[in-house]
Design a protein around this motif. Structure first.
Motif, PDB file in Angstrom:
ATOM      1  N   ALA A 207      22.943  19.540 -30.598  1.00  0.00           N
ATOM      2  CA  ALA A 207      23.582  20.733 -30.050  1.00  0.00           C
ATOM      3  C   ALA A 207      24.311  20.298 -28.790  1.00  0.00           C
ATOM      4  O   ALA A 207      23.736  19.596 -27.950  1.00  0.00           O
TER       5      ALA A 207
ATOM      6  N   LEU B  36      26.701  23.034 -33.033  1.00  0.00           N
ATOM      7  CA  LEU B  36      25.611  22.311 -33.692  1.00  0.00           C
ATOM      8  C   LEU B  36      26.179  21.406 -34.779  1.00  0.00           C
ATOM      9  O   LEU B  36      27.032  21.837 -35.572  1.00  0.00           O
TER      10      LEU B  36
ATOM     11  N   GLU C 132      26.664  26.018 -36.457  1.00  0.00           N
ATOM     12  CA  GLU C 132      26.012  27.113 -35.731  1.00  0.00           C
ATOM     13  C   GLU C 132      25.988  28.426 -36.521  1.00  0.00           C
ATOM     14  O   GLU C 132      25.063  29.233 -36.379  1.00  0.00           O
TER      15      GLU C 132
ATOM     16  N   LEU D 102      20.100  26.404 -33.763  1.00  0.00           N
ATOM     17  CA  LEU D 102      20.869  26.269 -32.527  1.00  0.00           C
ATOM     18  C   LEU D 102      20.175  26.988 -31.371  1.00  0.00           C
ATOM     19  O   LEU D 102      20.079  26.443 -30.263  1.00  0.00           O
TER      20      LEU D 102
END
Length: 583
Positions: A516, A531, A545, A552
């Motif tokens: 992340a 992500l 994400e 995330l």
């Protein structure tokens, strides 16, 4: 009578062997049980720059290390020199030991704040100290870049447990003489003169001879140190910190010509594509990896004039020659260890400190006008002078971008091109037949913090955790790679062994195969969290994400806990660290 005769013969044979051993080299394993440790650090060398990592650059000695040990392809350092070195010597997070900032660029509001000293603080104990305590001879040759300079603060290598040291305290220097790589920006006349770098040998001033290349002078001194350690019959730790391929881009001329025509024909985009394909072909990045998109800061080869192309190709060929010279010096050390009977009892680790350096003095967005003025007035930037002591070229954003092949960004940035670097380990005995993992390419998640813990594990040293000789210290968060190397585990770090990082207000968390990441707008990001699966998608082109929002959020929570625990300061979204930065 027969037993007495047999005993007499054995005594004679033992005496004969004893006499012979005084005049011939014998394996050091007969004299010591703790392994020697050779830690080799390349400077500003990218993920795709070594032959063992798919490069066209000739690195046969590093290739041999890859064949006899393990190549790691999911290993991260920090995006800049001294920050990596702080973690490499302590196993701690950079912010815990004074390197939340570094000497060439400090966010003004952080000055004077704990964790942002920009030199290695006594909040930690260095492995050099612990190895010294355990009876090791402890050597450093090359760059330090962790403090000790009068204007910066912090300690010199001899104040951190090293028994012998040689080289420079700063982040780099001219490769042919004792001149510094940057001007004195504080001197009103600094842009009109060249300044000297301070060299030391065991804490005393050293008159560095002109015309001897950096790789040669550093390596020869390290071999002298190791030879002295062997004569004492003691184990040793050798911290071999090359300054290649850090700018200025200079190299022995006989190594340059072999690469020039290839780079002239390939150009920036051609080299990027070639390395991307080579990394995939050799299993160094996933077969599913996408090409990295074009970077908005880079230049187009087709837009350069013919003369500009020739200069750029010569600069990149010189950079390649710097890496080839480093490989030769690595081979020189390994050959000495083999000849002196020490190789089989030596743990050898190679890594680089960050991705390739994209600094370009005249770049409109990441350049430095003062540095550009100094280079123009004090050095010869002609085609003919490239690689000499009087030339101070850098590879710039476009070659730095190309060097990483299938990755994005370069030094200073936390995209994979800035932090994913080569790392290889050959355990003791690995250069002989029979090491089970020999030749493996591993995508096991690992961090630069794990290197010191691995070294201590092999040396049989326990870390004191929170107190060392009466001073409070930070407990390390690195983990040992030794169980993985010995096939006792198939992982170095599980998802529980997540780690976080922050510099310049940019941050990321790695947990298992996932990363992340958040990059400020001032460093060309969008300021939002994204992500990625960095094993399947090392080019960071497939954001996850939306598909995995829960993952995330969990990783953001981990980062926030890390930031809060370490009092990490917020950075203005538009702040640019390149303004006024000299590297």
């Amino acid at each position: 009578m027969k037993k007495l005769l047999t005993l007499s013969v054995m005594v004679i044979l033992l005496l004969a062997f004893g006499k012979k051993s005084k005049h011939t080299e014998t394996p050091q394993t007969l004299a010591q049980s703790q392994p020697n440790i050779l830690l080799l650090i390349g400077d500003d060398i990218g993920f795709g720059d070594l032959g063992a990592y798919g490069s066209e650059i000739k690195t046969p000695n590093m290739d041999l290390m890859a064949e006899r040990g393990v190549r790691f392809t999911n290993f991260r350092a920090s995006p800049v020199c001294s920050v990596t070195r702080s973690m490499l010597l302590t196993g701690c997070n950079n912010i815990e030991v004074g390197l939340g900032a570094f000497d060439y660029s400090v966010y003004p509001p952080t000055r004077g704040k704990p964790g942002y000293e920009s030199y290695l603080t006594k909040n930690a104990v260095a492995i050099s100290e612990l190895l010294n305590d355990a009876g090791y001879e402890v050597y450093k040759s090359g760059k330090w870049h962790l403090g000790g300079e009068e204007e910066i603060g912090g300690g010199t290598p001899l104040e951190w447990g090293f028994t012998k040291e040689f080289g420079i305290l700063s982040g780099g220097s001219n490769h042919w003489n004792d001149l510094a790589m940057t001007p004195d920006f504080k001197d009103p006349n600094g842009l009109n003169v060249k300044r000297k770098e301070h060299w030391t040998l065991n804490g005393e001033h050293y008159d560095r001879p002109e015309g001897v290349y950096s790789g040669e002078i550093y390596t020869n001194q390290m071999i002298d140190f190791i030879r002295d350690g062997k004569s004492k019959n003691k184990p040793w730790f050798a911290y071999m910190a090359f300054t290649t391929a850090h700018f200025p881009i200079q190299a022995p001329p006989e190594l340059v010509d072999k690469y020039y025509e290839d780079y002239l024909n390939l150009g920036f985009e051609g080299l990027k594509q070639q390395r991307y394909e080579s990394l995939k072909k050799h299993g160094l990045i996933s077969k599913s990896a996408n090409e990295a998109p074009s970077n908005p800061l880079t230049h187009k080869w087709e837009e350069l004039s013919e003369d500009e192309r020739k200069i750029q190709a010569r600069v990149m060929a010189t950079y390649a020659a710097m890496i080839e010279d480093q490989d030769r010096r690595t081979g020189q050390i390994i050959d000495y260890l083999r000849e002196s009977g020490q190789l089989d009892n030596t743990l050898i680790i190679y890594l680089t400190d960050n991705g390739p350096e994209g600094f370009e003095a005249t770049h409109p967005k990441t350049g430095n006008p003062e540095m550009a003025k100094w280079i123009e007035s004090q050095f010869d930037q002609s085609f003919e002078a490239i690689g000499t002591a009087n030339s101070i070229h850098t590879i710039g954003v476009s070659w730095a971008n190309a060097a990483t092949g299938g990755l994005q960004w370069w030094k200073w940035f936390i995209g994979e091109g800035g932090v994913r670097v080569p790392m290889m380990i050959v355990p003791p005995g690995g250069f002989t037949e029979g090491y089970e993992r020999a030749g493996e390419i591993s995508s096991a998640t690992a961090s630069v913090k794990d290197i010191p813990m691995t070294i201590m594990d092999y040396a049989g040293i326990e870390h004191p955790k929170t107190e060392y000789k009466g001073r409070k210290i930070v407990a390390p968060s690195g983990v040992s790679i030794k169980p993985f190397l010995e096939k006792k585990s198939n992982q170095v770090r599980t998802e529980k062994d997540w780690y976080a990082f922050e510099l310049f207000g940019n941050c990321y968390v790695v947990q298992g195969d996932y990363k992340a990441i958040k990059v400020r707008t001032g460093m060309f990001g969008d300021g939002e969290w994204h992500l990625y699966n960095i094993v399947e998608d090392p080019s960071e082109t497939v954001p996850l994400e939306r598909d995995q929002p829960e993952r995330l959020e969990n990783m953001k929570t981990l980062y926030n806990s890390y930031a809060e625990a370490n009092n990490i300061m917020e950075v203005d979204s538009e702040w640019n660290p390149f303004k006024g930065a000299s590297q």
